[in-house]
Design an enzyme around this catalytic site. Sequence first.
Site, short mmCIF file in Angstrom:
data_model
loop_
_atom_site.label_atom_id
_atom_site.label_comp_id
_atom_site.label_asym_id
_atom_site.label_seq_id
_atom_site.Cartn_x
_atom_site.Cartn_y
_atom_site.Cartn_z
N LYS A 35 -12.81 -9.85 -14.88
CA LYS A 35 -12.72 -9.25 -16.22
C LYS A 35 -11.30 -9.19 -16.77
CE LYS A 35 -12.47 -4.52 -14.63
NZ LYS A 35 -12.93 -3.19 -14.55
N ALA A 37 -7.60 -10.45 -14.86
CA ALA A 37 -6.80 -11.62 -14.52
C ALA A 37 -7.08 -12.00 -13.07
CB ALA A 37 -5.31 -11.31 -14.68
N LEU A 38 -7.15 -13.29 -12.80
CA LEU A 38 -7.32 -13.75 -11.42
C LEU A 38 -6.20 -13.17 -10.56
CD1 LEU A 38 -8.23 -17.52 -11.92
CD2 LEU A 38 -9.75 -15.70 -11.08
N THR A 143 -15.38 -6.12 -6.38
CA THR A 143 -14.87 -5.45 -7.59
C THR A 143 -13.68 -4.54 -7.33
OG1 THR A 143 -16.69 -3.91 -7.25
CG2 THR A 143 -16.99 -5.56 -8.97
N GLU A 191 6.57 3.43 -1.60
CA GLU A 191 7.21 2.19 -2.09
C GLU A 191 7.85 2.43 -3.46
OE1 GLU A 191 4.58 -1.19 -1.77
OE2 GLU A 191 4.40 -0.98 0.41
N MET A 316 -8.58 -0.54 2.83
CA MET A 316 -8.19 -1.07 1.52
C MET A 316 -6.88 -1.83 1.56
SD MET A 316 -9.32 1.76 -1.23
CE MET A 316 -11.01 2.25 -1.45
N LEU A 317 -6.94 -3.03 2.11
CA LEU A 317 -5.76 -3.88 2.20
C LEU A 317 -6.16 -5.29 1.81
CD1 LEU A 317 -4.49 -2.59 5.65
CD2 LEU A 317 -3.38 -2.16 3.45
N ALA A 318 -5.29 -5.96 1.06
CA ALA A 318 -5.64 -7.30 0.55
C ALA A 318 -6.00 -8.25 1.70
CB ALA A 318 -4.48 -7.86 -0.25
N HIS A 449 16.06 -15.90 20.15
CA HIS A 449 17.17 -14.95 20.22
C HIS A 449 18.31 -15.45 19.34
CE1 HIS A 449 19.99 -12.05 21.91
NE2 HIS A 449 20.86 -13.06 22.00
P1 NAI Z 1 -2.75 6.70 0.09
O1 NAI Z 1 -4.09 7.08 0.54
O2 NAI Z 1 -1.92 5.77 0.87
O3 NAI Z 1 -1.86 8.01 -0.13
C1 NAI Z 1 -2.25 9.07 -0.95
C2 NAI Z 1 -1.49 10.32 -0.56
O4 NAI Z 1 -1.71 11.30 -1.54
C3 NAI Z 1 -1.95 10.92 0.76
O5 NAI Z 1 -0.82 11.15 1.57
C4 NAI Z 1 -2.63 12.22 0.35
O6 NAI Z 1 -2.49 13.25 1.29
C5 NAI Z 1 -1.88 12.56 -0.93
N1 NAI Z 1 -2.62 13.40 -1.87
C6 NAI Z 1 -3.92 13.31 -2.21
N2 NAI Z 1 -4.21 14.24 -3.15
C7 NAI Z 1 -3.06 14.89 -3.45
C8 NAI Z 1 -2.70 15.94 -4.33
N3 NAI Z 1 -3.58 16.48 -5.16
N4 NAI Z 1 -1.42 16.38 -4.32
C9 NAI Z 1 -0.49 15.81 -3.50
N5 NAI Z 1 -0.79 14.83 -2.65
C10 NAI Z 1 -2.05 14.37 -2.62
O7 NAI Z 1 -2.98 6.15 -1.41
P2 NAI Z 1 -2.04 5.35 -2.38
O8 NAI Z 1 -0.61 5.48 -1.98
O9 NAI Z 1 -2.44 5.76 -3.75
O10 NAI Z 1 -2.47 3.84 -2.10
C11 NAI Z 1 -3.79 3.44 -2.41
C12 NAI Z 1 -4.25 2.27 -1.61
O11 NAI Z 1 -3.52 1.12 -1.87
C13 NAI Z 1 -4.20 2.54 -0.12
O12 NAI Z 1 -5.47 2.27 0.40
C14 NAI Z 1 -3.20 1.56 0.39
O13 NAI Z 1 -3.59 1.04 1.64
C15 NAI Z 1 -3.17 0.47 -0.68
N6 NAI Z 1 -1.81 -0.05 -0.78
C16 NAI Z 1 -1.29 -0.78 0.22
C17 NAI Z 1 0.00 -1.21 0.17
C18 NAI Z 1 0.56 -1.96 1.32
O14 NAI Z 1 -0.19 -2.42 2.15
N7 NAI Z 1 1.87 -2.09 1.43
C19 NAI Z 1 0.86 -0.93 -0.97
C20 NAI Z 1 0.24 -0.11 -1.94
C21 NAI Z 1 -1.05 0.30 -1.84
#
Ligand code: NAI
Length: 462
Positions: A35, A37-38, A143, A191, A316-318, A449
């Site tokens: 819906k 972008a690719l 999705t 990040e 949830m990881l690509a 090394h």
């Molecule tokens: P997350 O699940 O990693 O972190 C959310 C954080 O928010 C948790 O520490 C939680 O305790 C906190 N939280 C929840 N409700 C809150 C509140 N009301 N007040 C304060 N803190 C609260 O989710 P995030 O960072 O949004 O990432 C989402 C998804 O995207 C994840 O599944 C992640 O694996 C994926 N992702 C992966 C990346 C990577 O592999 N490098 C980079 C970015 C995202």
Amino acid sequence: MQDTFDLIILGGGPGGYLAGERAGHAGLKTLVIEKRALGGVCLNEGCVPSKALLHSAKIYDYAKGGGEKYGVTATGAQLDQQKVIARKNKVVKTLVSGVAAQLKKNHVTVEIGFGEILGKTAAGFEVAVNGKTCTGKKLLIATGSEPVLPPIPGLREAYASGFGLTNREVLELESIPENFVIIGGGVIGLEMASYFNSAGSRVTVIEMLDHIAGNTDREIASILQKNYEKKGVKFLLSCKVTGIGTGAVEYEQAGEKRSIRADKVLFSIGRRPVTAGFGLEKLAPEMDRGAVKTDEYGRTNIAGLYAAGDVNGVLMLAHTAYRESEVIVNNIIRPVTGTGKKDIMRYHAIPSVIYTNPEVACVGETQESAAKKGYDARTVTASMMYSGRYVAENEGGDGICKLVIDKKNDRLIGVHMIGNYASEIIYGAALMIESEMRTDDIKELVFPHPTVSEIVREALFM
Ligand code: NAI
């Protein structure tokens, strides 16, 4: 007239486009419906664009003083946010057009438009898109997920006004906010804290738990926190956000109401699977905590209906989505084409990375998760300072590499690292875990090394 396909894929993110490429390559008549972008969230508003920003930040860090420790002084360093965003957009465009080209090369039909499931007939799954109805003998739901926006007072209004941001808008900001408040100290929060800290914002992370980085090894999470505190990021842990006001975020800490000034607020408090609004209820597959329930072959409980990626809520990881898609397509094509292998999804050796500076990378069990699963595990920890290259390149670095080993058979079951290049090293550790290597097998491997990767082997001699 109806278009009939062997496989229709709803969603063109990592799960969807890769399934499309693999299916098309195997000769299946395949349709990918997207819906927006690719490339989905990963390529357009997540993994990849954030890496482009973080790379600009790393260069800026060195230029504005970080290089001095290495004998390099520069003057007049500036970060031009608009140019950073423009370059990020160029990176995204290159990769998205690469995906389109791959799909074309594999004879996949792509429809950019909203796909809606109409139902299932004897011929297959009917999906409407761009004014036509297509039938798929099989249907793959890919999705993805969307940011969680909880009912915190003022949050929706803040989002509507542009004061509050999700991962999408934060990667489009053309100026650097002076006070940047991040709600959620998980992967996205950390990040983005890293980027905006380097870019010059005063960054505060508000986290509900008493630690950052979710399920990451606690010692590593604590090292990461200290690194960022040194750089000026403020962490408000065990805090509950109670409201988003005008130019402020209200929160409760140890029962006391407080407020912090903000020019922009990022909501990074998790993501949830996208399962509504596109007719999935007409098929009504079994769900599990808001996600489409799948087995280790990516199958739902409805014959011919599959789900891959964030929508199944498993990891949830690509890169999980990539592999799930391959498993699904391999099992679809085998009976049709006689090619493809019997394939099954294994989740125990999927690495994860936080692209902060220093990077964090993990795979497999932590000490805590191993104990919960009943392993009798031992842990060895090595300072990254045992790596010559790490010392040469990380003045004052405090990285570690932690191995979790099953005592019963001396098999490696977890690796957790903080320190740069960890993101590029961790696949080797995943390979060791996936191939069930014992510590003696790993000791016989020869690592180049000097590299930081040597630390994985070195740790076994601690
Ligand atoms: P997350 O699940 O990693 O972190 C959310 C954080 O928010 C948790 O520490 C939680 O305790 C906190 N939280 C929840 N409700 C809150 C509140 N009301 N007040 C304060 N803190 C609260 O989710 P995030 O960072 O949004 O990432 C989402 C998804 O995207 C994840 O599944 C992640 O694996 C994926 N992702 C992966 C990346 C990577 O592999 N490098 C980079 C970015 C995202």
